[in-house]
Design a protein around this motif. Structure first.
Motif, PDB file in Angstrom:
ATOM      1  N   GLN A 195       0.839  -1.193   0.000  1.00 35.40           N
ATOM      2  CA  GLN A 195       0.000   0.000   0.000  1.00 35.40           C
ATOM      3  C   GLN A 195       0.877   1.247   0.000  1.00 35.40           C
ATOM      4  OE1 GLN A 195      -3.625  -0.271   2.735  1.00 35.40           O
ATOM      5  NE2 GLN A 195      -2.302  -1.849   3.598  1.00 35.40           N
ATOM      6  N   LEU A 196       0.288   2.327  -0.492  1.00 34.29           N
ATOM      7  CA  LEU A 196       0.951   3.626  -0.498  1.00 34.29           C
ATOM      8  C   LEU A 196       0.059   4.617   0.232  1.00 34.29           C
ATOM      9  CD1 LEU A 196       3.340   5.348  -1.716  1.00 34.29           C
ATOM     10  CD2 LEU A 196       1.758   5.929  -3.568  1.00 34.29           C
ATOM     11  N   LEU A 197       0.628   5.250   1.242  1.00 33.67           N
ATOM     12  CA  LEU A 197      -0.075   6.283   2.004  1.00 33.67           C
ATOM     13  C   LEU A 197       0.366   7.632   1.467  1.00 33.67           C
ATOM     14  CD1 LEU A 197      -1.971   6.022   4.550  1.00 33.67           C
ATOM     15  CD2 LEU A 197       0.017   6.681   5.913  1.00 33.67           C
ATOM     16  N   TYR A 198      -0.597   8.522   1.146  1.00 33.06           N
ATOM     17  CA  TYR A 198      -0.213   9.802   0.550  1.00 33.06           C
ATOM     18  C   TYR A 198      -1.175  10.903   0.956  1.00 33.06           C
ATOM     19  CZ  TYR A 198      -3.861   8.957  -3.025  1.00 33.06           C
ATOM     20  OH  TYR A 198      -5.053   8.740  -3.675  1.00 33.06           O
ATOM     21  N   THR A 209      -6.093  15.845   3.390  1.00 33.86           N
ATOM     22  CA  THR A 209      -6.601  14.484   3.329  1.00 33.86           C
ATOM     23  C   THR A 209      -5.444  13.505   3.167  1.00 33.86           C
ATOM     24  OG1 THR A 209      -8.617  15.288   2.245  1.00 33.86           O
ATOM     25  CG2 THR A 209      -8.196  12.928   2.133  1.00 33.86           C
ATOM     26  N   VAL A 210      -5.507  12.406   3.920  1.00 39.73           N
ATOM     27  CA  VAL A 210      -4.576  11.293   3.762  1.00 39.73           C
ATOM     28  C   VAL A 210      -5.364  10.120   3.189  1.00 39.73           C
ATOM     29  CG1 VAL A 210      -3.080   9.639   4.939  1.00 39.73           C
ATOM     30  CG2 VAL A 210      -3.075  12.043   5.627  1.00 39.73           C
ATOM     31  N   LEU A 211      -4.834   9.524   2.117  1.00 36.01           N
ATOM     32  CA  LEU A 211      -5.483   8.394   1.467  1.00 36.01           C
ATOM     33  C   LEU A 211      -4.523   7.209   1.417  1.00 36.01           C
ATOM     34  CD1 LEU A 211      -6.130  11.193  -0.428  1.00 36.01           C
ATOM     35  CD2 LEU A 211      -7.905   9.626  -1.224  1.00 36.01           C
ATOM     36  N   THR A 212      -5.084   6.027   1.223  1.00 33.03           N
ATOM     37  CA  THR A 212      -4.278   4.834   1.030  1.00 33.03           C
ATOM     38  C   THR A 212      -4.612   4.216  -0.314  1.00 33.03           C
ATOM     39  OG1 THR A 212      -3.657   2.673   1.920  1.00 33.03           O
ATOM     40  CG2 THR A 212      -5.920   3.369   2.278  1.00 33.03           C
ATOM     41  N   HIS A 213      -3.563   3.855  -1.033  1.00 30.96           N
ATOM     42  CA  HIS A 213      -3.701   3.258  -2.354  1.00 30.96           C
ATOM     43  C   HIS A 213      -3.174   1.840  -2.319  1.00 30.96           C
ATOM     44  CE1 HIS A 213      -3.497   2.751  -6.702  1.00 30.96           C
ATOM     45  NE2 HIS A 213      -2.226   2.418  -6.582  1.00 30.96           N
ATOM     46  N   ALA A 214      -4.005   0.882  -2.673  1.00 32.67           N
ATOM     47  CA  ALA A 214      -3.569  -0.505  -2.779  1.00 32.67           C
ATOM     48  C   ALA A 214      -2.882  -0.685  -4.123  1.00 32.67           C
ATOM     49  CB  ALA A 214      -4.755  -1.445  -2.651  1.00 32.67           C
TER      50      ALA A 214
END
Length: 689
Positions: A195-198, A209-214
């Motif tokens: 995952q990538l947290l950005y 906003t903080v999002l997580t990308h699988a």
């Protein structure tokens, strides 16, 4: 006395004609002002676009007059920089990473090689990415623990809104698998590289906003981990030193809060370490099963604490001497290394866990800046520091913590006909109007005949210290008979948090008085004369310079205002503009406070321009600047042309750049050469008839 710059400005005619019909009455919460050039923010108006075109033409003609000196300066800059030039490698995981600058290329190439190996592999070649673009900014490069999954952000306009590219790095080739639009600076991979947290900015450029990308999924399916509705706060992401936690920080100018996440797995439920309290700033890290924190309430200096977990009370860890102020710390398995200020001197102290007795690691010279670089390896028992000054090339040093042994790993190379022994650098103290001593750092050639033309740089905002660092380009100005000085005025962080507090909000004008006092001292000590003082400042430092010029416009020979925050009251009164609400804790909120509104009206550089001749001025802006909008410097120049036609002023508009200026290395050389050529012309006296 006449100066060469007067001839050059005369040759650059015709002088741009300030536009008309762009005025507006601005009704604030408590006062009303007239703004004759408010409409310059609308580039669809032909009057605005035509005026900018006139300013571009005038700047081009003036630049041609300076071109010979400019070209000579650029050749000198390049002669001092070895090409190719490599950084010293840094170990991360199974590789050591470094960068290389190749001859005639504008951007660095990021490289790596396996530990103990010799084969060099390209990680990222910024020159290839920049092909076909006039501007490039990279928000950062993240490589996951598998050593092959990579992410980096690109900005091709300068507006600091990045396209985040995610892919796989194999044998020096990146295969991009996903692209995520409109991201900010903060991003990292989970420990398992799945995952990538950005972070993502809002319309006001606040990372909210903080999002997580699988990895491998459609970015439109990315999940929101946290959203910050309070417009005073911005979000960032990070990881603790021992890699046990991912962290999200929510920070305003004077308050902070941390949230913890597991390093892998589900990231949907961050837990708050300690809820925010207005005026409480804290920063945390974790190692050996313990949290270590630096914390301070508003107006206080940071103190060190430790805690087993978020439910445990904070225990004092190390009592700092009364003269020391904590700025940051680096964790190791053996202890903490502290970045401190002892009075106005940068200082490093090592505190072992077993003894908790401070061991000083830095040199005792206030003119030398010591910077804690740390070590990315969690188990390392060494740390890296950098030492530099106005006359000392940047030097990378590794310190073995158990023995305090120092090893010089690398020093910035200065090629060409240069001997750094020819220069002297020192720290002096100028009494301000209230008797407080203002640190001033000075550098010049040892054989310089004083008094001499002197360029004074100042910033004085956000608690940011302007510490002395080395510049090969500055040597050209020194070799041509200039002295250079940094005035460490209040509002900065050179003497801790209180130094900042004494120059912000309703204390903001103190910084302007400090700068004038520093200049007075330089004159009284015979370093310069009133006819040869030049000022330089950027962004909030441009406000510092602009406000100081208004105190006594006849006191200076020339000034450089780079992307200057000169229309501060109008901007800080408009919560729709980028970053305004976040700025209220630094400048104050004129919508609520009559004191702040009237005070800002009294020092706003744009609002207080006078119908008198100013020193020669070079003002810069970028059309894509998301921090200080292009119209602030443009309005400043237009108003000055209207009320003071005798002032020599030039506006440099960068079409494809933002707040940070040009991104290409060659353009950076040319821009600095233009500044120095301008200063040299402004201080070159013509023979009297």
């Amino acid at each position: 006395m006449s100066y060469l710059s007067e001839q050059l400005f005369a040759r650059a005619k015709p002088i741009p004609t300030p536009p008309t019909g762009l005025e507006r009455t601005l009704k604030g919460a408590h006062i009303t002002r007239e703004d004759p050039f408010f409409g310059l923010r609308d580039l669809t108006n032909p009057a605005s676009s035509d005026y900018l075109q006139q300013e571009r033409g005038f700047m081009e003609r003036l630049t041609r007059s300076l071109q010979e000196t400019r070209d000579e300066l650029v050749r000198e800059y390049r002669s001092r920089i070895p090409e190719p030039d490599e950084s010293y490698p840094t170990r991360r995981g199974g590789y050591e990473y470094f960068t290389r600058i190749e001859p005639d290329l504008d951007y660095p190439i990021h490289l790596r090689r396996k530990l103990g190996g010799t084969e060099v592999e390209t990680v990222l070649d910024e020159n290839e990415i920049a092909e076909g673009h006039d501007f490039l900014s990279i928000s950062g490069i993240a490589i996951a623990d598998d050593d092959h999954t990579i992410a980096y952000g690109v900005d091709f306009s300068g507006d600091e809104r990045f396209l985040l590219r995610v892919g796989r790095l194999d044998a020096g080739v990146i295969t991009i698998s996903e692209e995520i639009a409109s991201t900010s600076y903060g991003f990292l991979f989970t420990n398992d590289a799945l995952q990538l947290l950005y972070t993502r900015p809002d319309d006001a450029m606040r990372p909210d906003t903080v999002l997580t990308h699988a990895l491998g999924s459609d970015p439109s399916e990315d999940r929101v981990v946290m959203h910050e509705p309070d417009q005073r706060y911005y979000l960032d992401v990070g990881r603790t030193k021992d890699r046990a936690f991912l962290v999200i920080s929510a920070s305003s100018a004077i308050t902070s809060e941390y949230w913890l996440l597991p390093p892998t797995g589900e990231l949907d439920s961050p837990r708050c370490y300690r809820p925010r309290e207005q005026g409480l700033e804290y920063h945390l890290d974790h190692i050996n099963g313990t949290f270590y924190l630096m914390a301070a309430h508003e107006g206080e200096e940071y103190q060190l604490f430790s805690a087993v977990d978020e439910h445990s009370p904070w225990q004092p860890f190390f009592d700092l001497p009364s003269s020391d102020r904590l700025e940051s710390f680096e964790l190791t398995t053996l202890g903490l290394v502290l970045q401190l200020r002892s009075n106005d001197r940068t200082k490093l102290t090592y505190v072992p866990f077993d003894s908790r007795q401070g061991i000083e690691l830095s040199v005792d010279d206030p003119a030398v800046t010591t910077i804690l670089l740390g070590n990315p390896e969690p188990l390392a028992t060494t740390i890296r520091i950098e030492e530099t000054s106005l006359g000392l090339a940047a030097t990378l040093i590794e310190i073995d913590l158990p023995t305090s042994t120092r090893t010089t790993l690398w020093q910035q190379r200065v090629t060409g006909d240069v001997s750094l022994d020819d220069y002297t650098s020192y720290r002096v103290y100028a009494p301000s109007d209230d008797g407080v001593a203002i640190p001033v750092t000075v550098v010049h050639r040892k054989d310089l005949t004083l008094p001499a033309p002197t360029l004074v740089y100042s910033y004085g905002a956000y608690g940011e210290p302007i510490d002395p660092t080395f510049s090969t380009m500055r040597l050209s100005l020194l070799d041509r008979g200039f002295a250079f000085a940094i005035a460490h005025v209040r509002g900065g962080g050179e003497l801790g948090r209180q130094w900042h507090d004494q120059g912000r909000l309703h204390h903001k004008p103190q910084g302007f008085r400090d700068l004038m006092s520093a200049i007075d001292w330089l004159i009284d000590q015979g370093i310069t004369t009133p006819e040869l003082v030049c000022l330089r400042g950027a962004s909030a430092g441009g406000l510092m310079v602009g406000a100081t010029l208004n105190l006594d416009p006849h006191r200076f020979r020339a000034a450089i205002l780079e992307v200057p925050f000169v229309d501060c009251l109008t901007t800080i009164s408009d919560p729709e503009l980028p970053l305004t609400i976040m700025e209220w804790e630094e400048w104050g909120n004129p919508l609520e406070s009559q004191l702040i509104e009237e005070l800002m009206a009294s020092y706003s550089p744009y609002d207080n321009l006078q119908a008198t001749r100013y020193p020669d001025l070079l003002v810069t802006t970028g059309l894509n600047d998301s921090r200080v909008s292009y119209w602030e410097p443009t309005k400043y120049v237009a108003k000055l042309r209207a009320i003071s036609p005798s002032t020599n002023v030039a506006l440099r508009v960068e079409q494809d750049a933002g707040h940070m200026g040009a991104s290409k290395r060659t353009e950076a050389y040319e821009n600095e050469a233009l500044v120095q050529a301008f200063l040299l012309a402004a201080c070159t006296a013509l023979p009297s008839n």
